[in-house]
Design a protein around this motif. Structure first.
Motif, mmCIF file in Angstrom:
data_model
loop_
_atom_site.group_PDB
_atom_site.id
_atom_site.type_symbol
_atom_site.label_atom_id
_atom_site.label_comp_id
_atom_site.label_asym_id
_atom_site.label_seq_id
_atom_site.Cartn_x
_atom_site.Cartn_y
_atom_site.Cartn_z
ATOM 1 N N LYS A 176 0.827 -1.204 0.000
ATOM 2 C CA LYS A 176 0.000 0.000 0.000
ATOM 3 C C LYS A 176 0.863 1.256 0.000
ATOM 4 O O LYS A 176 2.019 1.252 0.437
ATOM 5 C CB LYS A 176 -0.923 0.009 1.218
ATOM 6 C CG LYS A 176 -0.200 0.072 2.555
ATOM 7 C CD LYS A 176 -1.182 0.140 3.720
ATOM 8 C CE LYS A 176 -0.445 0.264 5.054
ATOM 9 N NZ LYS A 176 -1.380 0.414 6.194
ATOM 10 N N SER A 177 0.279 2.330 -0.546
ATOM 11 C CA SER A 177 0.874 3.670 -0.469
ATOM 12 C C SER A 177 2.297 3.717 -1.015
ATOM 13 O O SER A 177 3.219 4.239 -0.380
ATOM 14 C CB SER A 177 0.851 4.169 0.985
ATOM 15 O OG SER A 177 -0.467 4.181 1.481
ATOM 16 N N HIS A 199 -3.475 -1.901 -2.208
ATOM 17 C CA HIS A 199 -4.368 -0.747 -2.279
ATOM 18 C C HIS A 199 -3.596 0.555 -2.141
ATOM 19 O O HIS A 199 -2.421 0.586 -1.743
ATOM 20 C CB HIS A 199 -5.467 -0.837 -1.217
ATOM 21 C CG HIS A 199 -5.023 -0.665 0.190
ATOM 22 N ND1 HIS A 199 -4.839 0.565 0.784
ATOM 23 C CD2 HIS A 199 -4.728 -1.569 1.153
ATOM 24 C CE1 HIS A 199 -4.464 0.416 2.038
ATOM 25 N NE2 HIS A 199 -4.369 -0.875 2.294
ATOM 26 N N SER A 200 -4.256 1.632 -2.542
ATOM 27 C CA SER A 200 -3.678 2.985 -2.470
ATOM 28 C C SER A 200 -2.349 3.057 -3.216
ATOM 29 O O SER A 200 -1.376 3.654 -2.750
ATOM 30 C CB SER A 200 -3.502 3.411 -1.010
ATOM 31 O OG SER A 200 -4.723 3.311 -0.311
ATOM 32 N N ARG A 226 -8.620 0.827 -4.679
ATOM 33 C CA ARG A 226 -8.320 2.236 -4.428
ATOM 34 C C ARG A 226 -6.992 2.683 -5.028
ATOM 35 O O ARG A 226 -6.152 3.287 -4.352
ATOM 36 C CB ARG A 226 -8.342 2.511 -2.918
ATOM 37 C CG ARG A 226 -9.721 2.417 -2.302
ATOM 38 C CD ARG A 226 -9.644 2.584 -0.796
ATOM 39 N NE ARG A 226 -9.162 1.362 -0.156
ATOM 40 C CZ ARG A 226 -8.656 1.324 1.077
ATOM 41 N NH1 ARG A 226 -8.545 2.437 1.785
ATOM 42 N NH2 ARG A 226 -8.262 0.181 1.605
ATOM 43 N N SER A 227 -6.799 2.400 -6.305
ATOM 44 C CA SER A 227 -5.525 2.709 -6.943
ATOM 45 C C SER A 227 -5.747 3.382 -8.290
ATOM 46 O O SER A 227 -6.788 3.209 -8.922
ATOM 47 C CB SER A 227 -4.702 1.428 -7.121
ATOM 48 O OG SER A 227 -4.388 0.851 -5.864
#
Length: 404
Positions: A176-177, A199-200, A226-227
């Motif tokens: 993530k992130s 995600h992200s 969520r990307s």
């Protein structure tokens, strides 16, 4: 006086245990720091050289090895800075019973010499059970230097350039992130893995050939959400042996859309079963949601597929099943496609043929449902239409374009 006494006591304790950092952490061995129950292995302590042209590959592998062999909560820290890496393999299994965190705060840059990558990946994780990769950093594949060597458009037997992140036999992982950009080949390839959550993410490589954002194969329970993905190929591609895959809240474009396949290229391929693609937005992609199989393939199945709540803007080919993909062979595909649902698909297209379902004459598509399809042509010159072969479709609700 009491405060001064406390400071003296802390200094004595730190001296006895080795040393302390400014926040009160304690050194726990070469290159490691204990803080709040987590032992941090900083790549700088193992010889990483940020901001320089020399490689830090060996330092990264040493930091990983120390964290992997540590029997406790471990974290690999990659501080801000630019680090040059050639092929880097983070090998498991590891001793810790808790996930290892890789905190990527800096930027990783691939060495431009293609001979530095004998394997399938630039940064590979192999047989790791328990991983968290996060931190807001960047993974830059420097693909511009090697894209001229990509001949996959003209050579069906081409060798794929290395993926930026290649996961093999990885379990219980969360990515993530982070920002992946300019991969040589795929940005991420997940294979033979289980329980992977991504995600992200931000993935950008709009000009690179065969730079899929994420390719999944032979894996069970992979969730992508969520990307934002902007690539020169499929934003997400789901290959053989993929089971229980969820793709949710992805913004895709530019790129080739979200695809199942290509399937049937290799002998004895495993089935694809249980795919949900929902709440996604496609912007100016060459395809929207697509299932593609090679002709003359061996027998396999792709079933239990749901495309739901998809919005498209100026997509060229919104809904596609192509079972004669990538070849002029007259032999039909033996990949059996069944139990496919398209529900609440809306938006605009630049193509007068918005729905193209070209299934195999040997194993026709079965149990395909369309519910509430509302696509509009950006130009008023032509009428919107559908084309179908070797498939019977069940329709409910609004249907634009009209059914085949």
């Amino acid at each position: 006086m009491a405060m001064r006494t406390n400071v003296i006591v802390v200094l004595i304790l730190c001296s006895a245990l080795a040393s302390c950092d400014a926040a009160g952490g304690q050194q726990a061995g070469h290159g490691s720091l204990v803080e709040r129950g987590v032992t941090t292995f900083n790549v700088l302590s193992f010889g990483a050289k940020p901001g320089k042209q020399e490689e830090s590959t060996e330092a990264f592998i040493k930091a990983w090895r120390a964290a992997c062999d540590f029997n406790g909560n471990a974290r690999v820290l990659i501080p801000p800075g630019v680090y040059k890496l050639s092929e880097t393999i983070f090998q498991g299994p590891c001793k810790s019973k808790t996930p290892i965190t890789v905190l990527l705060q800096g930027t990783l840059q691939a060495v431009s010499d293609i001979s530095a990558y004998p394997g399938k990946g630039w940064i590979s994780l192999d047989e790791v059970d328990g991983l968290i990769l996060t931190g807001g950093g960047t993974i830059d594949g420097q693909g511009q230097a090697v894209w001229p060597y990509n001949d996959c458009k003209t050579n069906p037997d081409c060798a794929h350039l290395p993926a930026s992140l290649y996961f093999t036999k990885v379990k219980n992982a969360k990515i993530k992130s982070i920002h992946l950009m300019n991969s040589m080949g795929f940005h991420m390839h997940v294979t033979w893995s289980y329980l992977i959550r991504l995600h992200s993410l931000k993935i950008t490589s709009p000009d690179g050939p065969n730079t899929d954002g994420l390719h999944i194969s032979k894996s069970n329970t992979v969730k992508v959400s969520r990307s934002v993905i902007q690539t020169g190929d499929d934003c997400v591609s789901v290959g053989q042996g993929s089971t229980n895959i969820t793709i949710n809240q992805i913004t895709c474009g530019p790129g080739h859309g979200i695809s199942v396949g290509s399937l049937g290229k290799l002998p004895n391929e495993q089935d694809v079963q249980g795919l949900i693609v929902k709440n996604c937005t496609l912007l100016g992609t060459t395809n929207g949601i697509r299932i593609k199989t090679y002709p003359a393939s061996g027998p396999s199945r792709a079933s239990g597929i749901l495309f739901k709540d998809i919005i498209m803007y100026n997509v060229k080919n919104p809904i596609v099943i192509d079972q004669n993909y990538g070849s002029d062979s007259s032999k039909p595909s033996l990949v059996r496609i069944s139990d496919v649902v398209y529900q609440n698909i809306k938006g605009t297209t630049i193509s007068p043929v918005a729905i193209s379902l070209l299934c195999s004459s040997q194993v026709p598509c079965n149990n395909v449902h369309f519910h509430n399809i509302n696509l509009q042509l950006t130009s008023n010159i032509q009428k919107l239409s559908s084309t179908c072969s070797n498939v019977k479709v069940q329709y409910t609700g609004l249907q634009n374009p009209p059914p085949c």
